[in-house]
Design an enzyme around this catalytic site. Sequence first.
Site, PDB file in Angstrom:
ATOM      1  N   VAL A 112       0.806  -1.225   0.000  1.00  0.00           N
ATOM      2  CA  VAL A 112       0.000   0.000   0.000  1.00  0.00           C
ATOM      3  C   VAL A 112       0.834   1.269   0.000  1.00  0.00           C
ATOM      4  O   VAL A 112       0.285   2.368  -0.127  1.00  0.00           O
ATOM      5  CB  VAL A 112      -0.973   0.022   1.200  1.00  0.00           C
ATOM      6  CG1 VAL A 112      -2.029  -1.051   1.059  1.00  0.00           C
ATOM      7  CG2 VAL A 112      -0.218  -0.108   2.527  1.00  0.00           C
ATOM      8  N   ASN A 147      -7.222  -0.429   5.817  1.00  0.00           N
ATOM      9  CA  ASN A 147      -6.977  -1.049   7.111  1.00  0.00           C
ATOM     10  C   ASN A 147      -5.516  -1.429   7.343  1.00  0.00           C
ATOM     11  O   ASN A 147      -5.096  -1.576   8.486  1.00  0.00           O
ATOM     12  CB  ASN A 147      -7.852  -2.302   7.243  1.00  0.00           C
ATOM     13  CG  ASN A 147      -7.451  -3.146   8.431  1.00  0.00           C
ATOM     14  OD1 ASN A 147      -7.682  -2.782   9.575  1.00  0.00           O
ATOM     15  ND2 ASN A 147      -6.798  -4.273   8.163  1.00  0.00           N
ATOM     16  N   SER A 193      -7.393   4.565  15.603  1.00  0.00           N
ATOM     17  CA  SER A 193      -7.148   3.866  16.868  1.00  0.00           C
ATOM     18  C   SER A 193      -7.416   4.822  18.014  1.00  0.00           C
ATOM     19  O   SER A 193      -7.322   6.051  17.850  1.00  0.00           O
ATOM     20  CB  SER A 193      -5.687   3.395  16.934  1.00  0.00           C
ATOM     21  OG  SER A 193      -5.378   2.875  18.219  1.00  0.00           O
ATOM     22  N   TYR A 235       3.294   5.359  16.217  1.00  0.00           N
ATOM     23  CA  TYR A 235       1.969   4.772  15.998  1.00  0.00           C
ATOM     24  C   TYR A 235       0.882   5.754  16.418  1.00  0.00           C
ATOM     25  O   TYR A 235      -0.081   5.990  15.681  1.00  0.00           O
ATOM     26  CB  TYR A 235       1.839   3.465  16.781  1.00  0.00           C
ATOM     27  CG  TYR A 235       0.538   2.745  16.538  1.00  0.00           C
ATOM     28  CD1 TYR A 235       0.320   2.063  15.343  1.00  0.00           C
ATOM     29  CD2 TYR A 235      -0.467   2.728  17.493  1.00  0.00           C
ATOM     30  CE1 TYR A 235      -0.867   1.396  15.097  1.00  0.00           C
ATOM     31  CE2 TYR A 235      -1.658   2.062  17.265  1.00  0.00           C
ATOM     32  CZ  TYR A 235      -1.862   1.390  16.071  1.00  0.00           C
ATOM     33  OH  TYR A 235      -3.049   0.744  15.836  1.00  0.00           O
ATOM     34  N   SER A 258       0.697   8.591  13.974  1.00  0.00           N
ATOM     35  CA  SER A 258       0.123   8.182  12.682  1.00  0.00           C
ATOM     36  C   SER A 258      -1.387   8.044  12.782  1.00  0.00           C
ATOM     37  O   SER A 258      -2.112   8.430  11.857  1.00  0.00           O
ATOM     38  CB  SER A 258       0.756   6.869  12.206  1.00  0.00           C
ATOM     39  OG  SER A 258       0.321   5.757  12.967  1.00  0.00           O
TER      40      SER A 258
END
Length: 256
Positions: A63, A89, A141, A154, A157
């Site tokens: 991706v 995803n 998230s 993380y 992002s």
Amino acid sequence: MRLKGKTALVTGAASGIGKATAERFAEEGAVIVCADKNGEGSKATAKAINDLGGKAFAETLDVTKSDQVNAAIANAIQYNGGLDIVVNNAGITIVGSVEQMSEAQWDTEMDVNVKSIYLMSKAVWAHMKDRKGGVILNTASIAGQIGIPQDAAYCASKAAVIMLTRCMAKDGAGDKIRVNCVCPGFIDTPMIQGYFDDQDDPAAAREFATGLHPLGRLGLARDIANGFLFLASDDAEWITGTALTVDGGLMAALPG
């Protein structure tokens, strides 16, 4: 069937949330394009759907590579005469603070978790615009809403995913392109197990994470797939730009 007659492309479909979402959408009548860097895994997910009487195709896809993204979108449109839903995803987590992470690790996290959504959405946008509508769904998230120690890239992002979702929703509204994201809590998938395994005491890390959720368990991939299903369906036709939190009550239980 809530997605009968629709075609959906799901990235990260070889395992975890992506696999569960592909399977759940197929249960509701959608034709599925299972895309993953793990080509054998995407084929296995597609085979499982086809064996149960659904219709699915497999794509091997990095991706972060625009040429591969453009080809996968073109193939997805060709398979069933159009593409109605894209679920962005695919994602990774690299444990570490800013001090600990290398520049290469930071770039990798941002490319997989954020740049990929830009590339996928850009590739499908004109098609959805021509069809006068479509649905783009992103995996964010709770880590994009709260800070988590030793998980700087993380968290950054996923915060970017939430804001990108809102911006794309505003840009797409006039063409009936709805864009939403889901913010999972701790979901019992291979990725979260990898996060636990990177801790000093993996068992204690899992126990602590479980205890953060008032409903008393880690989430299942299907819990998130159900959230995506709602947002993809006509039941959510007046919902765009939202970040749907599916977290077993974790955010509600935070102090302050």
